[in-house]
Design a protein around this motif. Structure first.
Motif, short mmCIF file in Angstrom:
data_model
loop_
_atom_site.label_atom_id
_atom_site.label_comp_id
_atom_site.label_asym_id
_atom_site.label_seq_id
_atom_site.Cartn_x
_atom_site.Cartn_y
_atom_site.Cartn_z
N THR A 23 27.17 32.58 39.42
CA THR A 23 27.17 33.03 38.03
C THR A 23 26.91 34.53 37.92
O THR A 23 27.46 35.17 37.03
N TYR A 24 26.11 35.09 38.81
CA TYR A 24 25.88 36.54 38.80
C TYR A 24 27.19 37.28 39.09
O TYR A 24 27.49 38.29 38.47
N ILE A 25 27.94 36.75 40.03
CA ILE A 25 29.20 37.39 40.42
C ILE A 25 30.21 37.27 39.29
O ILE A 25 30.90 38.23 38.95
N GLU A 26 30.28 36.09 38.67
CA GLU A 26 31.21 35.90 37.55
C GLU A 26 30.84 36.80 36.38
O GLU A 26 31.71 37.37 35.73
N ASP A 27 29.55 36.96 36.11
CA ASP A 27 29.11 37.87 35.05
C ASP A 27 29.52 39.30 35.37
O ASP A 27 29.95 40.05 34.49
N GLU A 28 29.41 39.68 36.62
CA GLU A 28 29.77 41.04 37.02
C GLU A 28 31.27 41.30 36.84
O GLU A 28 31.67 42.41 36.51
N LEU A 29 32.08 40.26 37.03
CA LEU A 29 33.53 40.42 36.83
C LEU A 29 33.87 40.80 35.39
O LEU A 29 34.91 41.40 35.13
N PHE A 30 33.00 40.46 34.45
CA PHE A 30 33.24 40.77 33.04
C PHE A 30 32.35 41.91 32.54
O PHE A 30 32.25 42.13 31.35
N SER A 31 31.74 42.62 33.47
CA SER A 31 30.95 43.79 33.09
C SER A 31 31.89 44.91 32.65
O SER A 31 33.08 44.92 32.97
N GLU A 32 31.35 45.84 31.91
CA GLU A 32 32.16 46.96 31.44
C GLU A 32 32.78 47.72 32.61
O GLU A 32 33.95 48.11 32.56
N GLU A 33 32.00 47.90 33.66
CA GLU A 33 32.50 48.64 34.83
C GLU A 33 33.69 47.92 35.48
O GLU A 33 34.68 48.55 35.82
N ALA A 34 33.60 46.60 35.63
CA ALA A 34 34.67 45.85 36.27
C ALA A 34 35.93 45.78 35.39
O ALA A 34 37.03 45.71 35.91
N LEU A 35 35.74 45.80 34.09
CA LEU A 35 36.89 45.74 33.18
C LEU A 35 37.58 47.09 33.03
O LEU A 35 38.77 47.14 32.70
N THR A 36 36.87 48.17 33.27
CA THR A 36 37.47 49.49 33.10
C THR A 36 37.82 50.17 34.42
O THR A 36 38.57 51.14 34.43
N ASN A 37 37.30 49.68 35.53
CA ASN A 37 37.55 50.27 36.84
C ASN A 37 38.24 49.20 37.70
O ASN A 37 37.59 48.35 38.31
N LEU A 38 39.55 49.27 37.76
CA LEU A 38 40.31 48.23 38.46
C LEU A 38 40.04 48.22 39.97
O LEU A 38 40.09 47.16 40.59
N LEU A 39 39.74 49.36 40.55
CA LEU A 39 39.41 49.40 41.97
C LEU A 39 38.13 48.62 42.23
O LEU A 39 38.04 47.86 43.18
N TYR A 40 37.14 48.80 41.35
CA TYR A 40 35.88 48.06 41.49
C TYR A 40 36.12 46.56 41.36
O TYR A 40 35.63 45.76 42.15
N ARG A 41 36.91 46.17 40.36
CA ARG A 41 37.19 44.75 40.16
C ARG A 41 37.90 44.17 41.38
O ARG A 41 37.59 43.07 41.85
N GLU A 42 38.85 44.92 41.92
CA GLU A 42 39.57 44.47 43.11
C GLU A 42 38.62 44.29 44.29
O GLU A 42 38.72 43.31 45.03
N GLN A 43 37.68 45.21 44.46
CA GLN A 43 36.70 45.09 45.54
C GLN A 43 35.79 43.89 45.34
O GLN A 43 35.44 43.21 46.30
N LEU A 44 35.40 43.62 44.09
CA LEU A 44 34.60 42.42 43.81
C LEU A 44 35.37 41.16 44.21
O LEU A 44 34.83 40.26 44.85
N GLU A 45 36.63 41.10 43.78
CA GLU A 45 37.44 39.92 44.08
C GLU A 45 37.60 39.74 45.58
O GLU A 45 37.52 38.63 46.09
#
Length: 58
Positions: A23-45
């Motif tokens: 749930t922490y990871i899923e919450d982070e996927l919808f954080s402002e940083e992950a939604l506005t920084n596609l490189l960060y989101r890709e690294q999370l995934e």
């Protein structure tokens, strides 16, 4: 040329998520940083083996 390197604070955030509940990871996927920084989101995934489209419905 665009750098494909995450800032240190985002790399540290991914490291902090290691071993935490899903749930922490899923919450982070919808954080402002992950939604506005596609490189960060890709690294999370990639780090947590997540699908960019989300989980399949059951």
């Amino acid at each position: 040329m665009v750098e494909n390197i995450l800032p240190a604070h985002l790399t540290k955030r991914i490291e902090e998520l290691q071993g935490r509940e899903r749930t922490y990871i899923e919450d982070e996927l919808f954080s402002e940083e992950a939604l506005t920084n596609l490189l960060y989101r890709e690294q999370l995934e990639r780090a947590f083996e997540l699908s960019p489209l989300g989980p399949l419905p059951s």
